[in-house]
Enzyme design. Structure first.
Site: not given
Length: 457
Positions: A330-332
């Site tokens: 997720e994301c990072g």
């Protein structure tokens, strides 16, 4: 059961400071404090955990069903003396302009817990009575326990504010925090700096807790918390019977990757996973015998050079993916699985190279909001066509997603494509709570178990 919500008139009034200080004072009195955060925030929860020693949990009435929120709340409160919930934004702010959906007010009514309102007092006195009266009258369904004033300039200032609020609004004032820079938490481009990065000193903690103990009415706050009467529901997210241990899931946790919903990790464990933490910053190899990887969000852009320098871990991750290990990022985590990250100064740092994307933050643009996603393929979390609700919050951006490799169709983006799904890798900017769709945690564990079994053959 004792419980209360620390809400704010608006964002930025100091509710994280007040909530954190109150939690710390109560924990210092040997109470077993269970902290919570309204909504999808990851950073405020790190401060709650820092002062209580108990993992803070997110209660989001948009991503999760109301029954799920109640189940998670009651489960976390088992064996605890008091629950303290920090609100999100202003008391009535949420997903809609004309309803209380996803607001602190909605959560307070759902759980039937009293609200203590934090008011910024820096530039007003008698006028605060009108603000408090307006909040009290706006929704008669709320239980208003009292008010805490932040940014008080002097004892005289406090007395004027207290007299006005109690006289005109009929709401008890439960103390204050003074106007002092030494009580302000450190901030950065996504808000507060997570405690895992170590920016907050023991001296600050002592100063905050001593101040709260001195100027908050702890006795009356505890009495107000006794008004809580949360409902009960039959469990739907967690298994009724303990499940056998099936797999080991490696979870990236360090200064660069710290954004996880505690209940998501608990769900994975409940459905048969052993959580094994590793650091993409400092570990040279993945943990032995892991059957899946979960790389959450965080601030890889702040540590891009260190992540890039750890060549052996990057190679280990890429090799594991080539062998078919299930990965959720997720994301990072999405950024780490890409080819590279371009940092604030335009420098390019090579990442693990698993996915065909390049991310950058040298020209930051804020992307934030709730998202409804439709899975385009069968994957480690969702079946094709399944819908889930999540949240997106980032300043970086990445190269355009191709139709062939896209993970989701996103309603809020007008049907836009988002994320990547390549082999058993699912990566997206959108954070999902594994309680949003009850089978998700179980599906990820089963997918990891299939990988484990195939590796044996």
């Amino acid at each position: 059961m004792k419980a209360l919500i620390i809400a704010g008139v608006t964002s930025g009034v100091g509710k994280t400071t007040v909530a954190t200080g109150l939690m710390g004072v109560l924990a210092g009195q040997k109470l077993r404090v269970q902290p919570f955060k309204t909504g999808p925030d990851y950073i405020d929860t790190s401060y709650h955990t820092w002062v209580t020693g108990n993992p803070s949990r997110n209660l989001d009435t948009w991503m999760l069903s109301h029954k799920a929120v109640i189940e998670l709340f009651n489960r976390a409160m088992s064996g605890k003396d008091i629950g303290v919930i920090e609100g999100v934004m202003g008391l009535f702010d949420g997903h809609s302009a004309t309803s209380d959906t996803a607001s602190t007010a909605e959560l307070a009514k759902l759980l039937n817990v009293p609200v203590i309102l934090v008011v910024d007092s820096r530039n007003a006195a008698r006028s605060l009575a009108a603000v408090v009266k307006g909040c009290r009258d706006f929704d008669p369904g709320l239980t208003f326990g009292g008010v805490i004033l932040n940014g008080i300039g002097s004892e005289t200032h406090y007395q004027i504010c207290q007299d006005a609020i109690e006289h005109y609004a009929g709401v008890r004032v439960l103390g204050y925090l003074p106007r002092r820079e030494s009580l302000m938490l450190p901030e950065r481009h996504l808000g507060l700096v997570p405690t895992v990065e170590g920016p907050v000193s023991a001296e600050f903690r002592s100063t905050l807790l001593d101040q709260c103990a001195a100027t908050l009415d702890i006795k009356n706050i505890l009495q107000i918390a006794e008004q809580a009467a949360p409902p009960t529901v039959l469990p739907e997210l967690f298994p009724v019977q303990p499940q056998p241990l099936e797999v080991r899931i490696g979870v990236a946790r360090d200064r660069a990757f710290s954004f996880y919903y505690q209940d998501s990790l608990d769900l994975l464990e409940a459905w048969g996973a052993e959580i094994v933490c590793f650091s993409p910053l400092t570990d040279f190899r993945l943990p032995p015998d892991v059957n899946g990887l979960y790389i959450g969000g965080g601030f890889p852009e702040m540590y891009a050079a260190e992540l890039a320098a750890n060549e052996s871990l990057k190679k280990d991750v890429k090799l594991a993916v080539e062998r078919g290990i299930p990965v959720y990022a997720e994301c990072g985590g999405l950024m780490y699985l890409g080819q590279s990250i371009r940092d604030f100064d335009g420098r390019v740092h090579l990442m693990s190279g698993v996915l065909p994307l390049e991310s950058r933050i040298d020209n930051p643009k804020l992307t934030m909001g709730y998202r409804t996603v439709h899975a385009l393929h069968d994957g480690p979390l969702l079946q094709q066509g399944q819908t889930a609700r999540g949240h997106e919050f980032h300043w970086s951006n990445c190269s355009r997603v191709s139709v062939a490799s896209a993970a989701y169709d996103v309603e809020e983006k007008g049907g836009g494509l988002e994320g990547f799904q390549v082999a058993k890798v699912l990566a997206s900017y959108i954070h999902l709570h594994l309680g949003t769709v009850p089978p998700m945690a179980r599906r990820f564990v089963k997918t990891c178990a299939c990988f484990k079994e195939n590796r044996r053959q």
